[in-house]
Scaffold this motif. Sequence first.
Motif, short mmCIF file in Angstrom:
data_model
loop_
_atom_site.label_atom_id
_atom_site.label_comp_id
_atom_site.label_asym_id
_atom_site.label_seq_id
_atom_site.Cartn_x
_atom_site.Cartn_y
_atom_site.Cartn_z
N TRP A 1 0.79 -0.96 -0.08
CA TRP A 1 -0.01 -0.43 -0.17
C TRP A 1 0.97 1.54 -0.08
CZ3 TRP A 1 -3.74 -1.73 4.66
CH2 TRP A 1 -4.37 -3.16 4.14
N ALA A 2 2.03 1.27 -0.03
CA ALA A 2 2.83 2.54 0.06
C ALA A 2 4.31 2.22 -0.16
CB ALA A 2 3.33 2.78 1.38
N LEU A 3 4.83 1.82 -2.13
CA LEU A 3 5.65 0.92 -1.93
C LEU A 3 5.80 2.13 -3.25
CD1 LEU A 3 4.27 -2.03 -4.30
CD2 LEU A 3 5.69 -1.63 -2.17
N GLY A 4 7.51 2.26 -3.22
CA GLY A 4 8.45 3.68 -3.97
C GLY A 4 8.26 4.98 -3.41
N THR A 5 7.88 4.21 -1.91
CA THR A 5 8.73 5.70 -1.30
C THR A 5 6.89 6.40 -1.06
OG1 THR A 5 8.91 7.74 -2.51
CG2 THR A 5 10.88 5.91 -1.81
N SER A 6 5.76 6.37 -2.01
CA SER A 6 4.82 6.57 -1.35
C SER A 6 3.94 7.15 -0.73
CB SER A 6 3.67 5.96 -2.50
OG SER A 6 3.44 4.82 -1.99
N GLY A 7 3.28 7.39 -0.29
CA GLY A 7 2.08 7.39 0.55
C GLY A 7 2.60 7.98 2.39
N ASN A 8 2.07 8.94 2.91
CA ASN A 8 2.26 9.96 3.55
C ASN A 8 1.30 9.49 5.10
OD1 ASN A 8 0.22 11.91 3.27
ND2 ASN A 8 1.71 11.98 1.18
N LEU A 9 1.42 10.30 5.75
CA LEU A 9 1.55 8.99 7.81
C LEU A 9 1.42 10.88 8.37
CD1 LEU A 9 3.03 6.13 8.52
CD2 LEU A 9 0.88 6.33 6.48
N SER A 10 0.28 10.89 8.95
CA SER A 10 0.40 11.82 10.14
C SER A 10 -0.09 11.86 11.95
CB SER A 10 0.58 13.49 9.52
OG SER A 10 -1.05 13.26 9.29
N ALA A 11 0.23 12.48 12.74
CA ALA A 11 -0.17 12.56 13.87
C ALA A 11 -0.49 13.62 15.13
CB ALA A 11 -0.03 11.27 14.78
N VAL A 12 -1.25 13.64 14.93
CA VAL A 12 -1.58 15.33 15.76
C VAL A 12 -0.29 15.56 16.79
CG1 VAL A 12 -2.72 17.28 16.83
CG2 VAL A 12 -3.59 16.62 15.24
N VAL A 13 0.19 15.90 17.90
CA VAL A 13 1.15 16.20 18.99
C VAL A 13 0.88 17.20 19.77
CG1 VAL A 13 3.00 14.12 17.34
CG2 VAL A 13 3.19 16.70 17.24
N GLY A 14 0.42 18.38 19.27
CA GLY A 14 0.20 19.43 20.41
C GLY A 14 -0.79 20.14 19.16
N LEU A 15 -2.22 20.71 20.53
CA LEU A 15 -3.19 21.66 19.63
C LEU A 15 -3.22 22.60 19.47
CD1 LEU A 15 -6.15 19.23 20.59
CD2 LEU A 15 -5.43 19.96 18.71
N ASP A 16 -2.38 23.04 20.54
CA ASP A 16 -2.41 25.28 20.80
C ASP A 16 -1.31 25.99 21.03
OD1 ASP A 16 -2.93 28.16 20.68
OD2 ASP A 16 -4.22 27.67 22.75
N VAL B 1 -3.75 11.51 11.18
CA VAL B 1 -4.52 11.45 8.80
C VAL B 1 -3.52 9.88 8.22
CG1 VAL B 1 -5.05 12.67 6.85
CG2 VAL B 1 -5.03 13.79 8.77
N LEU B 2 -3.73 9.03 7.43
CA LEU B 2 -2.95 8.10 6.97
C LEU B 2 -3.24 8.04 5.53
CD1 LEU B 2 -3.42 5.34 9.57
CD2 LEU B 2 -1.29 7.20 9.55
N HIS B 3 -2.87 8.66 5.04
CA HIS B 3 -2.36 8.13 3.03
C HIS B 3 -2.01 6.97 2.32
CE1 HIS B 3 -2.82 9.41 -1.05
NE2 HIS B 3 -0.91 9.78 -1.06
N THR B 4 -2.42 6.06 1.80
CA THR B 4 -1.87 5.50 1.18
C THR B 4 -2.28 5.17 -0.52
OG1 THR B 4 -3.90 4.00 1.38
CG2 THR B 4 -1.93 4.01 3.00
N HIS B 5 -0.86 4.45 -1.58
CA HIS B 5 -1.24 4.46 -2.81
C HIS B 5 -1.84 3.42 -2.70
CE1 HIS B 5 0.55 7.49 -4.78
NE2 HIS B 5 0.46 8.09 -2.88
N SER B 6 -3.32 1.93 -2.37
CA SER B 6 -3.31 0.68 -3.14
C SER B 6 -3.19 0.08 -4.02
CB SER B 6 -3.59 0.07 -1.69
OG SER B 6 -5.06 0.41 -2.60
N VAL B 7 -3.46 -0.68 -5.50
CA VAL B 7 -3.07 -1.50 -6.54
C VAL B 7 -4.80 -0.97 -6.58
CG1 VAL B 7 -4.08 -2.86 -7.97
CG2 VAL B 7 -1.68 -2.58 -6.79
N TRP B 8 -5.96 -1.44 -5.41
CA TRP B 8 -7.63 -1.26 -5.72
C TRP B 8 -7.86 0.48 -5.31
CZ3 TRP B 8 -9.71 -4.57 -8.71
CH2 TRP B 8 -8.71 -6.11 -8.27
N SER B 9 -7.51 1.07 -4.50
CA SER B 9 -7.73 2.35 -4.51
C SER B 9 -7.15 3.48 -5.19
CB SER B 9 -7.47 2.94 -2.43
OG SER B 9 -6.01 3.30 -2.82
N THR B 10 -6.25 2.98 -5.99
CA THR B 10 -5.96 3.74 -7.55
C THR B 10 -6.92 3.53 -8.67
OG1 THR B 10 -3.65 3.73 -6.55
CG2 THR B 10 -3.64 3.79 -8.84
N LEU B 11 -6.82 1.93 -8.49
CA LEU B 11 -7.68 1.91 -9.70
C LEU B 11 -9.40 2.50 -9.70
CD1 LEU B 11 -7.53 -1.83 -10.89
CD2 LEU B 11 -9.35 -0.27 -11.05
#
Lengths: 203, 203, 203, 203
Positions: free
Chosen positions: B14-29, B85-95
């Motif tokens: 789901w994240a070949l070729g350096t694709s995809g990016n992932l994040s998490a909130v660590v502070g709000l204010d 927030v999670l972002h992936t590049h799978s074959v099926w979501s791309t297709l």
Amino acid sequence: MLSEIGREAYARGWALGTSGNLSAVVGLDPLRIAITPSGVDKGRLAPEQILEIDGDARPVRGSGRPSDEAAIHLAVVRARNAGAVLHTHSVWSTLLSESCAPAGGIAIHGYEMLKGLEGVRTHDHREWLPIVENRQDWSGGAPSVRAALEAHPDAHGLLLRGHGLYTWGRDLGQARRHLEVLEFLLEVRGRFRAAPQAAEKEA
Amino acid sequence: MLSEIGREAYARGWALGTSGNLSAVVGLDPLRIAITPSGVDKGRLAPEQILEIDGDARPVRGSGRPSDEAAIHLAVVRARNAGAVLHTHSVWSTLLSESCAPAGGIAIHGYEMLKGLEGVRTHDHREWLPIVENRQDWSGGAPSVRAALEAHPDAHGLLLRGHGLYTWGRDLGQARRHLEVLEFLLEVRGRFRAAPQAAEKEA
Amino acid sequence: MLSEIGREAYARGWALGTSGNLSAVVGLDPLRIAITPSGVDKGRLAPEQILEIDGDARPVRGSGRPSDEAAIHLAVVRARNAGAVLHTHSVWSTLLSESCAPAGGIAIHGYEMLKGLEGVRTHDHREWLPIVENRQDWSGGAPSVRAALEAHPDAHGLLLRGHGLYTWGRDLGQARRHLEVLEFLLEVRGRFRAAPQAAEKEA
Amino acid sequence: MLSEIGREAYARGWALGTSGNLSAVVGLDPLRIAITPSGVDKGRLAPEQILEIDGDARPVRGSGRPSDEAAIHLAVVRARNAGAVLHTHSVWSTLLSESCAPAGGIAIHGYEMLKGLEGVRTHDHREWLPIVENRQDWSGGAPSVRAALEAHPDAHGLLLRGHGLYTWGRDLGQARRHLEVLEFLLEVRGRFRAAPQAAEKEA
């Protein structure tokens, strides 16, 4: 690092049955290339199995026999100033290299994943992967591969018909990224073809 | 934990070729988000490679460059009060993001797996995943993503056309569950389309 | 052992997104069943997360909440004298449970793999997997599952529509074998349907 | 080594549900064959579970029961002077062994991967894998397998209908290579059939 990429490719099913071969430039003057030997299991590749060949594909270090396809690796290194060349046999690259052979290549367009290819800045890029007829013997050189590389100077990979994918990069890291990007895109392309109408109608 | 999810997504393709990016909130204010840097292999992601950015996507910690898509992560965090927030590049979501683009989104209905989405109590739920046109440059913000999130306040994910899936959650655990649920359902949907008639006739 | 089967099922993509649940009888008089709790990741299942419930699905040991589907596990244990019940959500079982629902079940016939089902001595066996309509709430019991088990006393598994597979065995080892056998056969069946004519014509 | 190949085949989904069996010749005069026992999980195969049988399939060492298909292993060893015989149940070999049964076999032609089969020097090779009708009981010998091996002296493998693949080699290493080569080619063949026209038209 070649052995690590070999194990990864094997685990994904891209180098079964001792197929595939991997190389990296280790010296430029004179040209020296580290390359996997012929007939070796890529899932159990040990660093000490890697050979070193010169610019005429003659072994200069190590005890195995270089792959017959060493000439293709040399052709790619020279045509692209590549630092590494990776050749895999996945199901999808094999299948499409056969089914798309009449068209002479495969066009891939519009996918974000294309931006994983060096120098590509937009998904609105059209990558043309030429398909070269397979041959029994590459030992005399690879003129058809050289011709395809010259005719398509922007291509990041090429397919041998019924055989598999060649890709490359400035160094092994970049070549490995190109491998993953192209294998991914070929799978998307292959699966898309299985049911494009169904997909569009239902949408 | 981001690095662990990166390695899992990479292993599943789901994240070949350096694709995809992932994040998490660590502070709000003020708002602070841990995020994977651009161009990094998700299969070899080390915790120390994770960056921290502010609410304008400027790096405030770490040495890599944030992804151009950091603006999308920020848009999702704000629109959904998401913790991850999670972002992936799978074959099926791309297709499917390509084949269903003319319809503007993908409807998924009737599957038990939908109950893995937060707040969904019955399989008789209809999830609409909007498809947003892909762009070359998100650095100026992501108004089209914001608009899709506003227009579909119940959506648990969205697709960028020809690009892949974005999903999110209250925290990383929930976001990871949504990722697995949506990737599963997109695969079911993609495979179903390949042969719906054949399947029904034989039954 | 339940946790080990959970991790295996997760790795194969049969229990993504905290889906699936697994149980094993640990006492008969009174009836006591070890069961995975609701909402737990099957890929990270620790032995100490397993609950114990009584014959009315009330927890008697452990701190999580039993799955709403505990009633189905109890129904299977009683109808089949099962020692273990495994429920998975694979792509193929989900897809076929939907596409074959109008027929009320799925017939599988002629495959050697059928002999992996307890009591089956020949590949010339016809296994009928009934499909039961899915429901929102199983807490009041599972009369439709009981009815399907009575109507098909030889079935080694059943599907909930749009939901997945239930199978069982005398003990966990046998149930795990049935799980692998049925998931394999459902994948064969699902892929066969995608192109039966093409396959026969070319032969 | 048999146990290692068993675990690999299980991991790839080629030996689920205790299916498959593996053997290697350990003595020629008198004939002695190491073979996996009946009903054993190939993913957890321990070296001490391997049996030894004589030329009449009678156990001479170890405590399990030999597979009913030991007669097939013996027939292959004798007809091909094989040092190892591997039998797997993959989805693709099962599916094609059924769909191609009316043609009596499967032809595979033109793929580079064919050169992974012993003695094959060119991709322009046509491999014919005969399909033998499955039977309930092989204990009395395997005359139909012997007949197929004689009728197709160049075949590197054969399929039992609805059952799976048999392949072999001079030793375990070669047999394992043949297994990977043939399973790969059967997957290519199976997927190609799903959409040959679509593939050619779009090209």
